[in-house]
Design a protein around this motif. Structure first.
Motif, PDB file in Angstrom:
ATOM      1  N   ARG A   8      45.221 -16.228 -35.439  1.00 52.33           N
ATOM      2  CA  ARG A   8      43.904 -16.574 -35.948  1.00 52.33           C
ATOM      3  C   ARG A   8      43.560 -17.948 -35.385  1.00 52.33           C
ATOM      4  NH1 ARG A   8      40.912 -14.069 -38.828  1.00 52.33           N
ATOM      5  NH2 ARG A   8      42.536 -12.653 -39.595  1.00 52.33           N
ATOM      6  N   ILE A   9      42.389 -18.029 -34.758  1.00 54.33           N
ATOM      7  CA  ILE A   9      42.004 -19.220 -34.002  1.00 54.33           C
ATOM      8  C   ILE A   9      40.596 -19.641 -34.397  1.00 54.33           C
ATOM      9  CG2 ILE A   9      41.576 -20.120 -31.673  1.00 54.33           C
ATOM     10  CD1 ILE A   9      43.625 -18.102 -30.642  1.00 54.33           C
ATOM     11  N   ASP A  10      40.373 -20.923 -34.493  1.00 56.04           N
ATOM     12  CA  ASP A  10      39.029 -21.452 -34.770  1.00 56.04           C
ATOM     13  C   ASP A  10      38.087 -20.990 -33.648  1.00 56.04           C
ATOM     14  OD1 ASP A  10      36.714 -22.995 -35.028  1.00 56.04           O
ATOM     15  OD2 ASP A  10      37.812 -24.721 -35.803  1.00 56.04           O
ATOM     16  N   PRO A  11      36.988 -20.306 -33.984  1.00 50.45           N
ATOM     17  CA  PRO A  11      36.043 -19.854 -32.950  1.00 50.45           C
ATOM     18  C   PRO A  11      35.561 -20.986 -32.044  1.00 50.45           C
ATOM     19  CG  PRO A  11      35.548 -18.787 -35.027  1.00 50.45           C
ATOM     20  CD  PRO A  11      36.593 -19.828 -35.320  1.00 50.45           C
ATOM     21  N   VAL A  27      37.787 -20.689 -23.038  1.00 46.86           N
ATOM     22  CA  VAL A  27      39.058 -20.128 -23.486  1.00 46.86           C
ATOM     23  C   VAL A  27      38.885 -18.653 -23.861  1.00 46.86           C
ATOM     24  CG1 VAL A  27      40.865 -20.266 -25.246  1.00 46.86           C
ATOM     25  CG2 VAL A  27      39.898 -22.364 -24.273  1.00 46.86           C
ATOM     26  N   ALA A  28      37.774 -18.319 -24.509  1.00 47.97           N
ATOM     27  CA  ALA A  28      37.520 -16.921 -24.864  1.00 47.97           C
ATOM     28  C   ALA A  28      37.468 -16.048 -23.619  1.00 47.97           C
ATOM     29  CB  ALA A  28      36.217 -16.799 -25.654  1.00 47.97           C
ATOM     30  N   VAL A  59      40.210 -10.040 -27.806  1.00 50.35           N
ATOM     31  CA  VAL A  59      39.729 -11.258 -28.440  1.00 50.35           C
ATOM     32  C   VAL A  59      38.450 -10.923 -29.197  1.00 50.35           C
ATOM     33  CG1 VAL A  59      38.495 -11.977 -26.334  1.00 50.35           C
ATOM     34  CG2 VAL A  59      39.037 -13.665 -28.104  1.00 50.35           C
ATOM     35  N   ARG A  60      38.457 -11.260 -30.459  1.00 52.06           N
ATOM     36  CA  ARG A  60      37.274 -11.074 -31.280  1.00 52.06           C
ATOM     37  C   ARG A  60      37.043 -12.353 -32.056  1.00 52.06           C
ATOM     38  NH1 ARG A  60      41.434  -7.856 -33.335  1.00 52.06           N
ATOM     39  NH2 ARG A  60      42.031  -8.236 -35.518  1.00 52.06           N
ATOM     40  N   SER A  61      36.032 -12.377 -32.876  1.00 54.70           N
ATOM     41  CA  SER A  61      35.671 -13.611 -33.565  1.00 54.70           C
ATOM     42  C   SER A  61      36.858 -14.179 -34.345  1.00 54.70           C
ATOM     43  CB  SER A  61      34.512 -13.337 -34.538  1.00 54.70           C
ATOM     44  OG  SER A  61      34.151 -14.524 -35.215  1.00 54.70           O
TER      45      SER A  61
END
Length: 329
Positions: free
Chosen positions: A189-192, A91-92, A113-115
């Motif tokens: 904000r997304i769970d890594p 997905v990243a 996209v970052r952490s």
């Protein structure tokens, strides 16, 4: 001098109509031909597209217009960028493809996209008010996330830079997560761990599609001449092709636009004249359009101006040049 693929307006006319408005009129008033909306082979002014979305919300009274429009779109509106994203391994990586190649869709948009965060930014100077565009874009990103992570997927939190347009409950129902409005950025904000989740990858397709996009964007700069000529061609029939009007489309001062054109070795008047010449030649060769109609289509006040222009361009009157063109076929 930023453009965007006209597919960004997919569903616009239909949604405005269902809400009781006139989508075609809103697009025309924003300087966009209604028939271009939804096309991946046509680019329109990014500022005009933003303006159309904001005006549509006001005209229809739909504070959630951007969110509603996003429901009518998929990542297919991104053209080849969306196709390439389907070949990612995680997905990243989907969003890294967006980040790297989004200029093929619009150079005025950035996706990062970052952490633990996917960020969306509109790059226009001066930056207009654009809450509907923000919510449309974040709705589209949510659709991408749900494509790869499941229809019920919900991010941890949504950030929008403006004050919320409807109730917090509306946002939670739509995006499935908590809202932070008047934030410093736009995004999720997304769970890594979700960003790291694998997706089905077609390695060969990935290689060819990203290679194609690399070649398409290599060393590419947005040409002021090409961008101005595109808008001028659309506006000629209206007769409104002044440097002030065209500069306004790009959010620039007329003098700044003239400087951009001068840097490419031309002037605004020369670009307009060139567009008229090419258009006149095409219609004289390929159609039976009357000279009066052609004069109006080129934005001339009277037919005599067309005659003088054709003598200057082609060394012949319009009818004589039409005969010459037909004899060459």
């Amino acid at each position: 001098m930023e453009l965007i693929m006209a597919s960004s307006l997919t569903g616009f006319r239909e949604l405005v109509g269902e809400l009781g408005g006139d989508g075609d009129a809103l697009l025309r008033d924003s300087g966009i031909r209604p028939e271009d909306s939804g096309r991946t082979d046509v680019f329109v002014s990014l500022r005009s597209a933003v303006n159309a979305a904001e005006r549509a919300a006001s005209a229809t009274g739909a504070a959630d217009f951007g969110r509603q429009l996003a429901l009518r779109q998929t990542m297919d509106v991104l053209g080849p960028v969306g196709v390439a994203a389907r070949t990612a391994a995680t997905v990243a990586e989907v969003f890294r493809i967006f980040d790297k190649f989004v200029a093929a869709y619009s150079p005025g948009i950035a996706i990062d996209v970052r952490s633990g965060f996917v960020d969306w930014t509109l790059r226009l100077d001066p930056l207009p008010a654009h809450p509907q565009t923000v919510e449309l874009s974040l709705g589209l990103i949510l659709g991408v996330l749900r494509r790869f992570l499941g229809a019920d997927y919900a991010p941890a939190e949504i950030h929008i830079p403006h004050r919320r347009l409807t109730s917090e409950a509306d946002y939670r129902r739509y995006y499935g997560c908590a809202l932070r409005d008047e934030a410093a950025e736009s995004g999720f904000r997304i769970d890594p761990a979700d960003l790291a989740r694998p997706v089905h990858r077609d390695a060969l397709a990935h290689h060819y599609l990203t290679g194609y996009l690399d070649e398409s964007l290599a060393g590419r700069e947005v040409s002021a001449v090409r961008s101005v000529a595109d808008i001028v061609g659309r506006m000629l029939p209206s007769g409104v092709v002044t440097v002030e009007f065209i500069a306004q489309h790009f959010g620039m001062h007329p003098k700044a636009l003239q400087r951009r054109l001068a840097a490419e070795g031309t002037t605004f008047a020369a670009v307009v004249d060139g567009v008229r010449r090419v258009t006149a030649e095409r219609y004289l060769r390929d159609t039976e359009m009357s000279l009066l109609h052609l004069s109006r289509h080129l934005g001339y006040a009277e037919q005599g101006v067309l005659t003088r222009a054709c003598r200057r361009w082609f060394g012949a009157t319009p009818l004589a040049y039409r005969r010459t063109l037909r004899e060459e076929i």
